[in-house]
Enzyme design. Structure first.
Site, PDB file in Angstrom:
ATOM      1  N   ASP A  19       0.867  -1.179   0.000  1.00 17.06           N
ATOM      2  CA  ASP A  19       0.000   0.000   0.000  1.00 17.06           C
ATOM      3  C   ASP A  19       0.904   1.230   0.000  1.00 17.06           C
ATOM      4  O   ASP A  19       1.513   1.552   1.024  1.00 17.06           O
ATOM      5  CB  ASP A  19      -0.894   0.031   1.242  1.00 17.06           C
ATOM      6  CG  ASP A  19      -1.935  -1.086   1.259  1.00 17.06           C
ATOM      7  OD1 ASP A  19      -1.657  -2.177   0.711  1.00 17.06           O
ATOM      8  OD2 ASP A  19      -3.012  -0.885   1.841  1.00 17.06           O
ATOM      9  N   LYS A  72      -6.823   3.430  -3.056  1.00 16.72           N
ATOM     10  CA  LYS A  72      -7.174   3.390  -1.633  1.00 16.72           C
ATOM     11  C   LYS A  72      -7.408   4.806  -1.143  1.00 16.72           C
ATOM     12  O   LYS A  72      -6.649   5.721  -1.478  1.00 16.72           O
ATOM     13  CB  LYS A  72      -6.046   2.706  -0.859  1.00 16.72           C
ATOM     14  CG  LYS A  72      -6.218   2.681   0.652  1.00 16.72           C
ATOM     15  CD  LYS A  72      -5.047   1.943   1.294  1.00 16.72           C
ATOM     16  CE  LYS A  72      -5.036   2.081   2.807  1.00 16.72           C
ATOM     17  NZ  LYS A  72      -3.885   1.379   3.419  1.00 16.72           N
ATOM     18  N   LYS A  96     -10.119   0.327  -2.173  1.00 12.60           N
ATOM     19  CA  LYS A  96      -9.991   0.048  -0.744  1.00 12.60           C
ATOM     20  C   LYS A  96     -10.382   1.284   0.051  1.00 12.60           C
ATOM     21  O   LYS A  96      -9.811   2.361  -0.126  1.00 12.60           O
ATOM     22  CB  LYS A  96      -8.562  -0.365  -0.398  1.00 12.60           C
ATOM     23  CG  LYS A  96      -8.358  -0.658   1.096  1.00 12.60           C
ATOM     24  CD  LYS A  96      -6.958  -1.175   1.367  1.00 12.60           C
ATOM     25  CE  LYS A  96      -6.671  -1.288   2.859  1.00 12.60           C
ATOM     26  NZ  LYS A  96      -5.313  -1.782   3.131  1.00 12.60           N
TER      27      LYS A  96
END
Length: 224
Positions: A93, A159, A189
């Site tokens: 991430d 995300k 996400k």
């Protein structure tokens, strides 16, 4: 949202997360034990904790890169991601340079993501865009544009948030904009400030396909 949003189905979409700077190996061990008990998709930890997390548990491990500011040279983010993968992480991430995004320097954002993508090979790459910051300018188009840049650069997910920025975390509207921008091409996400079952279900309804949660048990306890 899952067709049947039961506790088990939602748990299977969760990255059970511990990114506090004061986290100790004992804290990560507790995270792993809880993640196993809750049957989550993955745990997400800081890069320095990856070797311990991989060695101490059987849960899939994700790690962050360029976290939480994103103000790292692309080569440093790439090196950090590669080191996490070498230690056993299967997902990364990464945080973009939000300042570059705000000035619409799409080339810089694309190059940043592409550098990490090149270093991660087959790992799942999630790109943290700090949606609350981008939306604070009242410009949904910018958020959508950045998500499309991430797609062009080879991301697997976009995300919402680090959860550390004062502008805030995930919102339903951010997820809607992001999901519309990437369609079925990428996952979305939602992460940051999701504390209840109703919060989680709202994010899934809006188009999220993964959830980043630190209080995972409390969220799942609100589901049947």
């Amino acid at each position: 949202m899952p067709v049947d949003p039961t506790r088990q189905r939602v748990a299977a979409l969760v990255d059970h997360t511990l990114l506090k700077p004061e986290a100790t190996p004992a804290d990560v061990a507790a995270l792993l034990a809880e993640g196993t008990d809750l049957d989550v998709y993955a745990v997400c930890v800081s890069p320095s904790m990856v070797p311990f997390a991989v060695g101490a548990g059987s849960v899939r491990v994700a790690a962050v890169a360029g976290f939480p500011s994103g103000k790292h040279e692309p080569a440093i983010k790439a090196q950090e991601a590669a080191a996490a993968m070498a230690a056993g992480a299967s997902e990364i991430d990464m945080v973009i340079d939000v300042g570059a995004a705000l000035t619409r320097d799409f080339s810089a954002v694309r190059s940043d993501i592409a550098a990490v993508r090149a270093a991660t090979g087959g790992a799942v790459l999630k790109v943290i865009v700090e949606s609350a910051v981008l939306l604070s300018r009242g410009d949904e188009q910018l958020l959508g544009d950045i998500c499309r840049v991430a797609a062009d650069a080879g991301a697997d997910f976009v995300k919402t948030s680090t959860g550390f920025h004062p502008a805030g975390g995930a919102t339903v509207r951010a997820v809607e904009v992001m999901a519309a921008a990437v369609g079925a091409q990428l996952g979305v996400k939602a992460s940051g400030g999701i504390r209840t079952a109703s919060d989680a279900l709202a994010m899934l309804d809006a188009g999220a396909t993964r959830l980043g949660l630190s209080g995972t048990r409390a969220v799942l306890d609100g589901l049947s």
